[in-house]
Scaffold this active site. Sequence first.
Site, short mmCIF file in Angstrom:
data_model
loop_
_atom_site.label_atom_id
_atom_site.label_comp_id
_atom_site.label_asym_id
_atom_site.label_seq_id
_atom_site.Cartn_x
_atom_site.Cartn_y
_atom_site.Cartn_z
N CYS A 20 -9.75 -3.81 -11.06
CA CYS A 20 -9.28 -2.57 -10.44
C CYS A 20 -7.95 -2.74 -9.70
O CYS A 20 -7.46 -1.80 -9.10
CB CYS A 20 -10.33 -2.01 -9.49
N GLU B 111 -11.51 -10.98 -4.99
CA GLU B 111 -10.08 -10.92 -4.72
C GLU B 111 -9.60 -12.10 -3.88
O GLU B 111 -8.50 -12.08 -3.35
CB GLU B 111 -9.68 -9.58 -4.09
N ASP C 147 -4.85 -8.65 -4.39
CA ASP C 147 -5.12 -9.70 -3.41
C ASP C 147 -5.37 -11.05 -4.08
O ASP C 147 -4.99 -12.08 -3.53
CB ASP C 147 -6.31 -9.31 -2.53
N HIS D 16 0.80 -1.23 0.00
CA HIS D 16 0.00 0.00 0.00
C HIS D 16 0.82 1.27 0.00
O HIS D 16 0.38 2.31 -0.46
CB HIS D 16 -1.04 -0.04 1.11
C1 PEP Z 1 -6.73 -5.43 -4.91
O1 PEP Z 1 -6.58 -6.22 -3.98
O2 PEP Z 1 -6.39 -5.65 -6.09
C2 PEP Z 1 -7.34 -4.11 -4.66
C3 PEP Z 1 -7.69 -3.32 -5.66
O3 PEP Z 1 -7.50 -3.71 -3.37
P1 PEP Z 1 -6.31 -3.26 -2.41
O4 PEP Z 1 -5.07 -3.10 -3.27
O5 PEP Z 1 -6.71 -2.00 -1.75
O6 PEP Z 1 -6.20 -4.41 -1.45
MG MG Z 2 -7.59 -5.90 -2.11
#
Ligand code: PEP
Ligand code: MG
Length: 590
Positions: free
Chosen positions: A505, A434, A458, A193
Site C-alpha cells: 500500500c 514497514e 517507510d 505526507h
Molecule cells: C508507508 O509507509 O508506505 C505507508 C503506506 O504509510 P505512510 O505513508 O502513511 O507512512
Molecule cells: Mg508508513
Amino acid sequence: MQSVLRGIPASPGIVVGPVHLLRWEVPEVKHRLIDDAQIPDEIHRLHDAFDRARDRLRLLRTRAEAQAGPKEAAIFDVQVSILDDPQLALSVEALIRQNLGADKAFDLVLLEWRQNFARHVAPMIRERVGDLTDVHIRVLSMLMGLPDHDPVDVPRGSNTILVTHDLTPSLTLQLDRECIGAIATDAGTATAHVAILARSLGLPAVVGLRNALRYLKGGELAILNGADGTLMIAPSDAEVTQARDAVAEEEGHAGELRELAHSEPLTRDAVRIVVRANVDIPEESEVGALSGAEGVGLMRTEFLVVGRTAMPDEDEQYAAYRRVLEAFAGKPVVIRTFDIGGDKLPVGGFPAEANPFLGWRAIRMCLDESAMFKAQLRALMRAGVHGDLRIMLPLVVTVDEVRETRQLMLECVEELAALRVPFRDDLPLGVMVETPAAAIAADTLVRDVDFFSIGSNDLVQYTLAVDRGNANLAPRFTPFHPAVLRLIAQVQSTGAAHDIDVCVCGEMASQPLAVFALLGLGIRQLSVAPRAVAGVKRVIRGIRMSAASEAALAAMACGTAREAETLLRRRLRAELDRHDSSAAGLPSLF
Ligand code: PEP
Ligand code: MG
C-alpha cells in the site's frame, strides 16, 4: 526572465497561473529602543495590530467553516482567544514601557510563552504551541508592515500556484481549493505526507525545488507540471498555449482512462490481481469508490486529526469510518489505526523529539495512550457492522504490539456489550510491514495477524536509512534497491507459506514500473492512489506474469538500485510493446 526550476514530481496535473509566495516563518526583529514620548503610540500600534489580526482570523474562520467544517475552523477561535488574553497585552505593554519597540516587545513575550508552553506538563497546553507560533508570525508581520503572506487574499478562480518552503499536512488541508490550483515546495519528496495529501486532494504539486523561494518574487506567471516535476517561470505565449493544449489533451483521454480503470485487473496469462484504493480523508471516499478500485487497502485515519485542535471523539470517528464503508458498499475496507507522529501531528504537536521518525509514533504512541486508542478501536468495532471492515496497525516491530492491541480490543468488547450498542467483535486484524524488523521476522507475526500490508514508503526509509521527506536525499530514496526488493519477496513468501494475504500500500504500488516488479515478486494485492488505478491496471493487463517474475528475479540479483531500475524499465517496455495494443494513443507510462 524565463527559467525552469526542477523539483520532484509529487502530484500530476498541469496548471498555468500566478505565483503566490507563502513565507510562514517568524521574521527576524531588530532590537529597537524608543523614547518615553513614543510609548503611547507604540502601545496603540500594538493594539491596532491585534485588532487587524483578529479581523483576519475571523475571516479565515468563516472560510474554513464553510469549506472544511466547524471542527477545522476551531483552530482560529483558539488563536483569537490567545489575542484576547489580557495577560498577553499586559506583558507586552510592560516591556514597551521599559522603552522597547512594540515589535521587539511582542517578539520577546511570544518567545517566552512558546518556551513555557512547550515545556508544560499538560499535553493540552503543549498542543497550543503551534497556535502561539501562528499568532507570533501574524501579529509581527502586521507590526513590521511585511508583505501579506497569508494566502487569504488570493482571488477565487485564479489558479494560483502556492510556493513555499514546506507545507505541514494541516496547512495543506486548510488551503482554499477555490483559488489555489497547485502547490510547489522547496522541501519534501514524493513520499512526504504533503505529497501524499496533494495527490489525495487532486492538487497538482511539485516538491523538493530547493531554491524556488530565493529565486521568486511572487506574482510571476508560471506553469507547474506535477507529472514531470517542473515549475516554468515567465513562460512565453507559445508555451502557455502548449500547456493549455496538454491539459485539453489529458482531458481528452479521460474516457479511455475511465474505461481502463474499470476493466478487470487480469494479466495476459490470466492471473487476477486485486487493486484497492488508498483513502486519506473520508470526504474522498465517494470519489474513491468510483475510481475502479475494489475497496480500500489503506485509510490513513490520522488525517482526521492533523490540523485539528482536539482529537475526534468516538462518535465522530464512527461516523467517518461508516461513511467510507458505506461508500464502498460491502467491499473490503482496511482502516489503519492512528499513525500520529513523525511529520503527521495534530495542531501544536507533541513534545519535539530529536528523531521523530524513530520516535514515539504510530502503534507505540497508541499503546501508551490507551484511552485514545480504545476510543478508536471502539469506533472501528461499531462501524464494522456497516461493511467489511479490517483493522490495520502501523509501524509494528514486534508481535507484542499486536497482542497488546488484542487485549485492548477484548476490553472494548466488554465496554460496548455493556452499552448494548451494535458492534463486531471478530474484525480481522492485520499489520503494516514497514520496518526491516517486521519484514525479516514476518514469521514471528503470522500466528497473531490476519494479513500483512507492506508500507513501502517507510520500509524504504528504514531499510536504506534515508529520510523520506528530505529533498536533498530524494535520489537515494528508491524502492528498487535490491535490499528492498528482497525484503518484499521475503514477506510475500512468508505470507504465502502461512496463507496470509500480502498487499502493498506504499506509493510504489501506484508507480507503473514498480507494479511490474511487485507482481514479479509474487504480490497479488495492491492499494494505490485512486487516480493511479488506470495506470496500474494498464501494466497488469499489458504483461505476462512469467515475464514479470523473470524480471523481478533479475532485479533482485542486481548490484544497485539504478541497475535494477534500468533492467525493469527495459523489460517492461519490451513486454508492453509486445502486448499493450489497447493503450495506443494513451500517454506513455514512462
Ligand atoms: C508507508 O509507509 O508506505 C505507508 C503506506 O504509510 P505512510 O505513508 O502513511 O507512512
Ligand atoms: Mg508508513
